[in-house]
Design a protein around this motif. Structure first.
Motif, PDB file in Angstrom:
ATOM      1  N   ILE A   1       0.844  -1.205   0.000  1.00 43.78           N
ATOM      2  CA  ILE A   1       0.000   0.000   0.000  1.00 43.78           C
ATOM      3  C   ILE A   1       0.873   1.247   0.000  1.00 43.78           C
ATOM      4  O   ILE A   1       0.602   2.224  -0.707  1.00 43.78           O
ATOM      5  N   GLY A   2       1.945   1.217   0.801  1.00 44.03           N
ATOM      6  CA  GLY A   2       2.850   2.358   0.851  1.00 44.03           C
ATOM      7  C   GLY A   2       3.515   2.620  -0.491  1.00 44.03           C
ATOM      8  O   GLY A   2       3.626   3.773  -0.927  1.00 44.03           O
ATOM      9  N   ILE A   3       3.966   1.552  -1.172  1.00 46.73           N
ATOM     10  CA  ILE A   3       4.582   1.710  -2.494  1.00 46.73           C
ATOM     11  C   ILE A   3       3.592   2.313  -3.477  1.00 46.73           C
ATOM     12  O   ILE A   3       3.939   3.203  -4.275  1.00 46.73           O
ATOM     13  N   LEU A   4       2.334   1.840  -3.434  1.00 45.69           N
ATOM     14  CA  LEU A   4       1.298   2.377  -4.328  1.00 45.69           C
ATOM     15  C   LEU A   4       1.084   3.870  -4.087  1.00 45.69           C
ATOM     16  O   LEU A   4       1.004   4.663  -5.038  1.00 45.69           O
ATOM     17  N   LEU A   5       1.020   4.283  -2.823  1.00 43.29           N
ATOM     18  CA  LEU A   5       0.817   5.689  -2.490  1.00 43.29           C
ATOM     19  C   LEU A   5       2.022   6.541  -2.913  1.00 43.29           C
ATOM     20  O   LEU A   5       1.859   7.672  -3.401  1.00 43.29           O
ATOM     21  N   ILE A   6       3.223   5.998  -2.741  1.00 42.15           N
ATOM     22  CA  ILE A   6       4.437   6.739  -3.123  1.00 42.15           C
ATOM     23  C   ILE A   6       4.488   6.928  -4.634  1.00 42.15           C
ATOM     24  O   ILE A   6       4.830   8.007  -5.132  1.00 42.15           O
ATOM     25  N   ILE A   7       4.150   5.874  -5.389  1.00 38.45           N
ATOM     26  CA  ILE A   7       4.128   5.991  -6.852  1.00 38.45           C
ATOM     27  C   ILE A   7       3.121   7.045  -7.287  1.00 38.45           C
ATOM     28  O   ILE A   7       3.401   7.889  -8.154  1.00 38.45           O
ATOM     29  N   ALA A   8       1.923   7.008  -6.669  1.00 34.56           N
ATOM     30  CA  ALA A   8       0.887   7.991  -7.022  1.00 34.56           C
ATOM     31  C   ALA A   8       1.335   9.409  -6.688  1.00 34.56           C
ATOM     32  O   ALA A   8       1.121  10.340  -7.479  1.00 34.56           O
TER      33      ALA A   8
ATOM     34  N   ARG B   1      10.648  20.259 -18.652  1.00 34.36           N
ATOM     35  CA  ARG B   1       9.965  18.992 -18.368  1.00 34.36           C
ATOM     36  C   ARG B   1      10.796  18.032 -17.497  1.00 34.36           C
ATOM     37  O   ARG B   1      10.246  17.371 -16.610  1.00 34.36           O
ATOM     38  N   PRO B   2      12.110  17.916 -17.694  1.00 31.77           N
ATOM     39  CA  PRO B   2      12.893  16.982 -16.862  1.00 31.77           C
ATOM     40  C   PRO B   2      12.851  17.295 -15.373  1.00 31.77           C
ATOM     41  O   PRO B   2      13.077  16.401 -14.553  1.00 31.77           O
ATOM     42  N   LEU B   3      12.561  18.552 -14.999  1.00 27.10           N
ATOM     43  CA  LEU B   3      12.478  18.872 -13.565  1.00 27.10           C
ATOM     44  C   LEU B   3      11.322  18.122 -12.914  1.00 27.10           C
ATOM     45  O   LEU B   3      11.401  17.746 -11.739  1.00 27.10           O
ATOM     46  N   GLY B   4      10.243  17.908 -13.663  1.00 30.81           N
ATOM     47  CA  GLY B   4       9.129  17.122 -13.137  1.00 30.81           C
ATOM     48  C   GLY B   4       9.533  15.680 -12.896  1.00 30.81           C
ATOM     49  O   GLY B   4       9.192  15.088 -11.860  1.00 30.81           O
ATOM     50  N   LEU B   5      10.269  15.099 -13.842  1.00 37.24           N
ATOM     51  CA  LEU B   5      10.754  13.729 -13.664  1.00 37.24           C
ATOM     52  C   LEU B   5      11.708  13.628 -12.480  1.00 37.24           C
ATOM     53  O   LEU B   5      11.681  12.655 -11.723  1.00 37.24           O
ATOM     54  N   MET B   6      12.552  14.657 -12.312  1.00 41.40           N
ATOM     55  CA  MET B   6      13.487  14.649 -11.200  1.00 41.40           C
ATOM     56  C   MET B   6      12.734  14.738  -9.870  1.00 41.40           C
ATOM     57  O   MET B   6      13.089  14.050  -8.909  1.00 41.40           O
ATOM     58  N   ALA B   7      11.695  15.571  -9.800  1.00 45.93           N
ATOM     59  CA  ALA B   7      10.885  15.668  -8.577  1.00 45.93           C
ATOM     60  C   ALA B   7      10.220  14.325  -8.270  1.00 45.93           C
ATOM     61  O   ALA B   7      10.168  13.894  -7.109  1.00 45.93           O
ATOM     62  N   MET B   8       9.705  13.657  -9.314  1.00 50.58           N
ATOM     63  CA  MET B   8       9.082  12.345  -9.134  1.00 50.58           C
ATOM     64  C   MET B   8      10.091  11.333  -8.591  1.00 50.58           C
ATOM     65  O   MET B   8       9.798  10.585  -7.654  1.00 50.58           O
ATOM     66  N   ALA B   9      11.305  11.331  -9.160  1.00 54.96           N
ATOM     67  CA  ALA B   9      12.331  10.389  -8.714  1.00 54.96           C
ATOM     68  C   ALA B   9      12.743  10.660  -7.268  1.00 54.96           C
ATOM     69  O   ALA B   9      12.956   9.723  -6.485  1.00 54.96           O
ATOM     70  N   VAL B  10      12.848  11.930  -6.889  1.00 56.59           N
ATOM     71  CA  VAL B  10      13.236  12.282  -5.522  1.00 56.59           C
ATOM     72  C   VAL B  10      12.161  11.825  -4.525  1.00 56.59           C
ATOM     73  O   VAL B  10      12.475  11.290  -3.447  1.00 56.59           O
ATOM     74  N   ILE B  11      10.880  12.028  -4.881  1.00 49.25           N
ATOM     75  CA  ILE B  11       9.787  11.582  -4.006  1.00 49.25           C
ATOM     76  C   ILE B  11       9.828  10.068  -3.847  1.00 49.25           C
ATOM     77  O   ILE B  11       9.672   9.535  -2.736  1.00 49.25           O
ATOM     78  N   TRP B  12      10.041   9.359  -4.945  1.00 46.35           N
ATOM     79  CA  TRP B  12      10.140   7.899  -4.857  1.00 46.35           C
ATOM     80  C   TRP B  12      11.338   7.485  -4.018  1.00 46.35           C
ATOM     81  O   TRP B  12      11.249   6.548  -3.216  1.00 46.35           O
ATOM     82  N   TRP B  13      12.462   8.173  -4.192  1.00 47.18           N
ATOM     83  CA  TRP B  13      13.688   7.858  -3.436  1.00 47.18           C
ATOM     84  C   TRP B  13      13.438   8.006  -1.935  1.00 47.18           C
ATOM     85  O   TRP B  13      13.729   7.105  -1.137  1.00 47.18           O
ATOM     86  N   ILE B  14      12.889   9.156  -1.544  1.00 46.65           N
ATOM     87  CA  ILE B  14      12.624   9.402  -0.121  1.00 46.65           C
ATOM     88  C   ILE B  14      11.585   8.421   0.411  1.00 46.65           C
ATOM     89  O   ILE B  14      11.728   7.861   1.500  1.00 46.65           O
ATOM     90  N   GLY B  15      10.522   8.207  -0.385  1.00 47.26           N
ATOM     91  CA  GLY B  15       9.447   7.330   0.054  1.00 47.26           C
ATOM     92  C   GLY B  15       9.899   5.897   0.275  1.00 47.26           C
ATOM     93  O   GLY B  15       9.539   5.256   1.285  1.00 47.26           O
TER      94      GLY B  15
ATOM     95  N   VAL C   1      15.508   3.778  -8.955  1.00 48.15           N
ATOM     96  CA  VAL C   1      15.100   5.154  -8.688  1.00 48.15           C
ATOM     97  C   VAL C   1      16.307   6.088  -8.673  1.00 48.15           C
ATOM     98  O   VAL C   1      16.241   7.212  -9.185  1.00 48.15           O
ATOM     99  N   LYS C   2      17.423   5.643  -8.107  1.00 46.58           N
ATOM    100  CA  LYS C   2      18.640   6.465  -8.110  1.00 46.58           C
ATOM    101  C   LYS C   2      19.105   6.732  -9.541  1.00 46.58           C
ATOM    102  O   LYS C   2      19.531   7.835  -9.876  1.00 46.58           O
ATOM    103  N   PHE C   3      19.029   5.700 -10.383  1.00 43.84           N
ATOM    104  CA  PHE C   3      19.438   5.861 -11.776  1.00 43.84           C
ATOM    105  C   PHE C   3      18.514   6.846 -12.484  1.00 43.84           C
ATOM    106  O   PHE C   3      18.971   7.710 -13.242  1.00 43.84           O
ATOM    107  N   LEU C   4      17.193   6.732 -12.225  1.00 45.05           N
ATOM    108  CA  LEU C   4      16.237   7.666 -12.821  1.00 45.05           C
ATOM    109  C   LEU C   4      16.505   9.086 -12.350  1.00 45.05           C
ATOM    110  O   LEU C   4      16.450  10.037 -13.146  1.00 45.05           O
ATOM    111  N   ALA C   5      16.808   9.247 -11.064  1.00 40.66           N
ATOM    112  CA  ALA C   5      17.098  10.581 -10.529  1.00 40.66           C
ATOM    113  C   ALA C   5      18.344  11.174 -11.184  1.00 40.66           C
ATOM    114  O   ALA C   5      18.377  12.362 -11.515  1.00 40.66           O
ATOM    115  N   ALA C   6      19.367  10.342 -11.391  1.00 41.39           N
ATOM    116  CA  ALA C   6      20.600  10.836 -12.017  1.00 41.39           C
ATOM    117  C   ALA C   6      20.356  11.244 -13.465  1.00 41.39           C
ATOM    118  O   ALA C   6      20.785  12.323 -13.901  1.00 41.39           O
ATOM    119  N   ILE C   7      19.656  10.398 -14.222  1.00 42.11           N
ATOM    120  CA  ILE C   7      19.393  10.698 -15.632  1.00 42.11           C
ATOM    121  C   ILE C   7      18.533  11.948 -15.771  1.00 42.11           C
ATOM    122  O   ILE C   7      18.825  12.848 -16.581  1.00 42.11           O
TER     123      ILE C   7
END
Length: 319
Positions: free
Chosen positions: A128-135, A173-187, A205-211
């Motif tokens: 459930i936590g993973i689902l909420l973090i992805i959302a 646009r990449p700033l949105g992807l970076m924000a998403m990756a950071v939220i997933w990383w922390i979550g 997630v770390k790889f996505l955040a770096a890219i």
């Protein structure tokens, strides 16, 4: 630093080590109060057992380098020991001392037992936590992308007939992807996932955040380049018209190097050796590309001597 973490994959050793330390504290709080007088005060000798359980033993052992650590077997069995004692109450006097615990343990201590049952390798509450973090990550990406698009559109409107007006509205646009990756990383770090799940998800997630970070930096460099080009056009000095194009290219090379080092560090590659290799590789490349280096220094000489500038006509052999 008091646990033998050699059996933990180096890619997630830091995150798992912290989670296991807190888990060890929870197990000890449900076993007995630590009495320092009962712990032998010796520098050598056999290991010392804190507690024995059906699922394993919590033991402190001496290592060849002189350190006393909770040994590898204790660390390996810790999750099973925790499952064994999780339903027990804490020792009297420690009941209300869970505010210092990480979020995932506080959540686990307060949710119904039905959500503790494992399904497909993870407990229900973690799914459930993973689902909420992805959302949450997807929502942040969408909202930030729309906001940045509107911001760039308004910025372009205020700078019509300038290089900035040619910038695409989705440049950030990449700033949105970076924000998403950071939220997933922390979550994911907040959920206290098991090693295998953490290894797969966190590394991805770390790889996505770096890219996304490198991509976003590239786009920001493009904006900086357009802004500097606009400023250069407003001056009478034509030397800056020749220098400005070099700045974005230099910054992009720098961003690429930083991105490579960041990815290598998170993949547990020896960064020091990589940087040394880059230095030797750069030297070999420079020696092999002598003509290119000569052209580079020739360009710098022309810029410094101001022999000619952009928009000048160069006549060679009366042509």
């Amino acid at each position: 630093s008091t646990l033998d973490l050699e059996s933990i994959n180096p890619l997630v050793r830091a995150e798992q080590g912290e989670n296991l330390a807190w888990l060890l504290l929870e197990v000890m709080d449900r076993t007995r109060i630590v009495d320092l007088e009962r712990i032998p005060n010796r520098k050598e000798g056999s290991s010392w057992i804190f507690g024995e359980y059906d699922s394993g033993v919590i033991r402190i052992a001496r290592y060849p380098d002189g350190r006393w650590l909770f040994d590898n077997e204790s660390v390996t069995d810790l999750n099973e020991i925790w499952d064994e004692v999780a339903g027990k109450e804490k020792i009297k006097g420690l009941e209300n001392s869970d505010e210092h615990l990480p979020l995932y343990l506080r959540i686990r201590n307060r949710i119904p037992q039905t959500l503790h049952q494992p399904h497909f390798l993870l407990e229900t509450w973690r799914w459930i936590g993973i689902l909420l973090i992805i959302a949450a990550g997807l929502l942040a990406d969408k909202l930030l992308s729309v906001f940045l698009k509107l911001f760039v559109r308004g910025w372009k409107h205020r700078h019509e007939n300038s290089p900035i007006s040619t910038v695409d509205e989705t440049v950030l646009r990449p700033l949105g992807l970076m924000a998403m990756a950071v939220i997933w990383w922390i979550g994911l770090n907040l959920l206290g996932l098991p090693e295998q799940a953490m290894l797969i998800l966190l590394v991805a997630v770390k790889f996505l955040a770096a890219i996304s970070g490198v991509w976003a930096a590239y786009r920001l460099v493009d904006i900086v380049g357009a802004y500097l080009t606009q400023k250069a056009r407003m001056t009478e000095n034509r030397m800056d018209d020749a220098l400005i194009p070099l700045i974005p290219k230099t910054l992009k090379i720098f961003v690429t190097v930083v991105g490579i080092v960041f990815i290598a560090d998170n993949l547990n590659i020896n960064v020091s050796g990589l940087i040394a290799g880059l230095g030797l590789g750069g030297l070999a490349f420079a020696l092999a590309a002598k003509d290119m280096v000569q052209n580079l220094f020739g360009s710098v000489t022309i810029l410094l001597d101001r022999t000619f500038a952009v928009v000048d006509w160069i006549v060679v052999d009366d042509k």
